[in-house]
Write a protein that holds these residues in place. Structure first.
Motif, PDB file in Angstrom:
ATOM      1  N   SER A 158      67.637  -4.222  68.505  1.00 25.79           N
ATOM      2  CA  SER A 158      66.188  -4.304  68.748  1.00 25.79           C
ATOM      3  C   SER A 158      65.462  -4.627  67.458  1.00 25.79           C
ATOM      4  N   GLY A 159      64.164  -4.884  67.600  1.00 25.41           N
ATOM      5  CA  GLY A 159      63.335  -5.135  66.430  1.00 25.41           C
ATOM      6  C   GLY A 159      63.182  -3.899  65.557  1.00 25.41           C
ATOM      7  N   ALA A 160      63.026  -2.739  66.202  1.00 21.31           N
ATOM      8  CA  ALA A 160      62.885  -1.497  65.441  1.00 21.31           C
ATOM      9  C   ALA A 160      64.133  -1.262  64.588  1.00 21.31           C
ATOM     10  N   ASN A 184      64.176  -3.293  61.522  1.00 20.22           N
ATOM     11  CA  ASN A 184      63.303  -2.686  60.511  1.00 20.22           C
ATOM     12  C   ASN A 184      63.977  -1.477  59.850  1.00 20.22           C
ATOM     13  N   PHE A 215      52.812  -3.936  63.017  1.00 21.89           N
ATOM     14  CA  PHE A 215      53.672  -3.261  63.989  1.00 21.89           C
ATOM     15  C   PHE A 215      55.122  -3.550  63.638  1.00 21.89           C
ATOM     16  N   HIS A 216      55.921  -2.479  63.499  1.00 18.18           N
ATOM     17  CA  HIS A 216      57.324  -2.666  63.130  1.00 18.18           C
ATOM     18  C   HIS A 216      58.289  -1.936  64.062  1.00 18.18           C
ATOM     19  N   GLY A 217      57.769  -1.248  65.092  1.00 23.52           N
ATOM     20  CA  GLY A 217      58.668  -0.604  66.046  1.00 23.52           C
ATOM     21  C   GLY A 217      58.351   0.867  66.224  1.00 23.52           C
ATOM     22  N   GLU A 273      54.453  -8.967  58.325  1.00 28.12           N
ATOM     23  CA  GLU A 273      54.570  -9.982  59.377  1.00 28.12           C
ATOM     24  C   GLU A 273      53.779 -11.210  58.913  1.00 28.12           C
ATOM     25  N   GLU A 312      51.191  -7.564  67.390  1.00 24.28           N
ATOM     26  CA  GLU A 312      50.584  -6.448  68.113  1.00 24.28           C
ATOM     27  C   GLU A 312      49.215  -6.092  67.529  1.00 24.28           C
ATOM     28  N   ASP A 360      59.048  -9.515  58.592  1.00 22.98           N
ATOM     29  CA  ASP A 360      59.338  -9.136  59.971  1.00 22.98           C
ATOM     30  C   ASP A 360      58.980 -10.305  60.890  1.00 22.98           C
ATOM     31  N   VAL A 378      60.190 -10.558  63.995  1.00 22.34           N
ATOM     32  CA  VAL A 378      60.625 -10.144  65.327  1.00 22.34           C
ATOM     33  C   VAL A 378      59.821 -10.882  66.414  1.00 22.34           C
ATOM     34  N   GLN A 379      58.515 -11.025  66.194  1.00 19.39           N
ATOM     35  CA  GLN A 379      57.675 -11.721  67.189  1.00 19.39           C
ATOM     36  C   GLN A 379      57.466 -13.195  66.853  1.00 19.39           C
ATOM     37  N   LYS A 382      63.510  -9.933  69.633  1.00 20.90           N
ATOM     38  CA  LYS A 382      62.791 -10.594  70.730  1.00 20.90           C
ATOM     39  C   LYS A 382      63.458 -11.906  71.202  1.00 20.90           C
TER      40      LYS A 382
HETATM   41  C1  LIG Z   1      58.103  -6.053  68.961  1.00 20.94           C
HETATM   42  C2  LIG Z   1      58.116  -5.920  67.490  1.00 20.94           C
HETATM   43  C3  LIG Z   1      58.945  -4.983  66.827  1.00 20.94           C
HETATM   44  C4  LIG Z   1      59.759  -3.957  67.576  1.00 20.94           C
HETATM   45  O1  LIG Z   1      60.774  -4.533  68.322  1.00 20.94           O
HETATM   46  P1  LIG Z   1      61.523  -3.648  69.435  1.00 20.94           P
HETATM   47  O2  LIG Z   1      62.614  -4.550  69.922  1.00 20.94           O
HETATM   48  O3  LIG Z   1      60.517  -3.305  70.482  1.00 20.94           O
HETATM   49  O4  LIG Z   1      62.054  -2.441  68.757  1.00 20.94           O
HETATM   50  C5  LIG Z   1      58.981  -4.988  65.457  1.00 20.94           C
HETATM   51  N1  LIG Z   1      58.237  -5.862  64.738  1.00 20.94           N
HETATM   52  C6  LIG Z   1      57.427  -6.753  65.334  1.00 20.94           C
HETATM   53  C7  LIG Z   1      56.650  -7.709  64.485  1.00 20.94           C
HETATM   54  C8  LIG Z   1      57.327  -6.815  66.725  1.00 20.94           C
HETATM   55  O5  LIG Z   1      56.485  -7.678  67.310  1.00 20.94           O
END
Ligand SMILES: *Cc1c(COP(=O)(O)O)cnc(C)c1O
Length: 414
Positions: A120-122, A125, A150-152, A202, A207, A235, A237-238, A264
């Motif tokens: 996962s993204g969390a 991190n 937002f990091h999780g 980010e 978020e 980060d 992730v998004q 993601k």
């Molecule tokens: C969604 C998100 C996360 C967390 O990812 P999860 O898979 O929900 O744990 C971390 N960082 C960013 C920038 C995100 O958008």
């Protein structure tokens, strides 16, 4: 089964519609309003058979659309071949997927690196937090991240998340996290003292409201980090995997981060995350420093390989740029829209004063368009990168119809 208090404190129509007298889930997500049963490309169908256009993609996850044959084929073929072995051993699929990711990041940063797969993204991190602490050493373990970030949701990732309201119910947070205003290089410079191991940012706060870093900010942070011997972790992730019009969002600013986090869209809905770390930084890690039972299972990394191959084949970043420009222009022409920000196909649509994003989101959903109210005045759209021109037209028409209606209601109430 006894009737549960969930029905009162988390009352939602969905479990009732499914013939259940209580909600089987912990009440952490708020009442869901729709039960989806099937998806194909940009389209979704709910349990009543109603069709929707998915302009959210599970929050920038299903970037190739639902039920993409490349994902289905990878899952069916690989699950019949080899799903999982322990990390005491190697498997050829994870190895190839790590090389695919390094190829993308070597082109983006000019440096070669190494990959750790997580779920996962969390977790990506969390791996970055441990990397930063090991790299910084005792007494130099603080991570600086941005307010609004937002990091999780795991404890470390939550501590890095710059949203004090999300910390409050779970105090005390782990020690060693600082937050500064996003885009303020002076504040960053003051925060990066001798206790700091890494800066975590980010490129566009997702978020936080689809807020792009101001021009020159990431470049200035990179110089600061270099000057003070601090790691720069991005980060993605998004924003990663083509979403913003480049493979990674940081590429727009010409920086070369020490570590890059992704999740993601990396699995198009199959749970997977990864951290990529430059080789000279990665060498601080030793066997036993980190791990996960499911790090790099053959099943999931077969999907990573398939997603990257398909994104290359269709040139997903280029599609995000061109289709994103078309969608942005159309949205700017919609009554009640005062601005569209973001990049590629990660867009935040700022609504005129008096319009409520939650109401707009709900009205769009009722009309068969899935979006998200990322804050009180912003609608987020993140359609598939391979969305068709017809579906763009249809979605903008629904959105415009809703906005015209909402404007009328707001004006009538005044
Ligand atoms: C969604 C998100 C996360 C967390 O990812 P999860 O898979 O929900 O744990 C971390 N960082 C960013 C920038 C995100 O958008």
């Amino acid at each position: 089964m006894t009737k549960h208090a969930f029905l009162e404190n988390n009352a939602q129509p969905v479990p009732q519609a499914a013939g259940m007298d209580h909600c089987p889930f912990l009440p952490v997500f708020g009442p869901p309003s729709v039960m989806f049963v099937r998806g194909q490309g940009t389209e979704l169908w709910d349990s009543q058979g109603k069709r929707y256009l998915d302009f959210l993609c599970g929050l920038a996850v299903t970037s190739l659309g639902h039920s993409h044959s490349c994902v289905t084929d990878a899952l069916t073929q690989q699950s019949a071949e080899l799903i999982h072995v322990s990390n005491f051993f190697a498997n050829p699929v994870a190895t190839a997927a790590a090389i695919d990711i390094n190829d993308l990041l070597e082109s983006a940063t000019g440096s070669s690196g190494q990959v750790f797969f997580c779920n996962s993204g969390a977790e990506a991190n969390e791996a970055a937090i441990k990397l930063a602490r090991k790299h910084g050493g005792r007494g130099r373990h603080t991570m600086v991240s941005a307010l609004g970030s937002f990091h999780g949701r795991t404890l470390g990732a939550l501590a890095a998340t710059g949203q004090p309201a999300k910390h409050e119910p779970f105090q005390p947070m782990p020690e060693g996290f600082k937050h500064v205003a996003f885009g303020d290089i002076e504040a960053m410079s003051l925060a990066v003292d001798s206790s700091v191991a890494a800066v975590l940012l980010e490129p566009i706060q997702g978020e936080g409201g689809v807020i792009p870093a101001p021009a020159g900010y990431l470049k200035a942070v990179e110089s600061l980090c270099k000057e003070r011997g601090v790691l720069l972790v991005i980060d993605e992730v998004q924003t990663g995997m083509g979403r913003t019009g480049k493979w990674f969002g940081f590429e727009h600013s010409g920086i070369s981060p020490d570590a890059v986090l992704m999740a993601k869209a990396l699995g198009n809905g199959v749970p997977v995350g990864a951290i990529w770390v430059k080789e000279d930084v990665a060498k601080v890690l030793q066997p036993g420093d980190h791990g996960s039972t499911y790090s790099g299972t053959a099943l999931v990394t077969s999907v990573v390989r398939a997603v990257i191959a398909e994104m290359k084949r269709i040139n997903a970043p280029q599609l995000a740029t061109s289709v994103g420009a078309q969608l942005t222009e159309k949205l700017r022409g919609v009554p009640g829209v005062v601005g569209v920000r973001g990049a590629g196909l990660l867009l935040g649509i700022e609504l005129a004063q008096g319009l409520d994003a939650t109401q707009v989101y709900q009205a769009c959903l009722a009309q068969g368009l899935v979006t998200n109210a990322v804050n009180a005045s912003t609608i987020r759209m993140a359609p598939p990168l391979n969305v068709s021109a017809e579906h763009i037209e249809e979605a903008v028409a629904i959105f415009a119809k809703v906005m015209v209606q909402m404007k009328k209601e707001v004006e009538a109430a005044q």
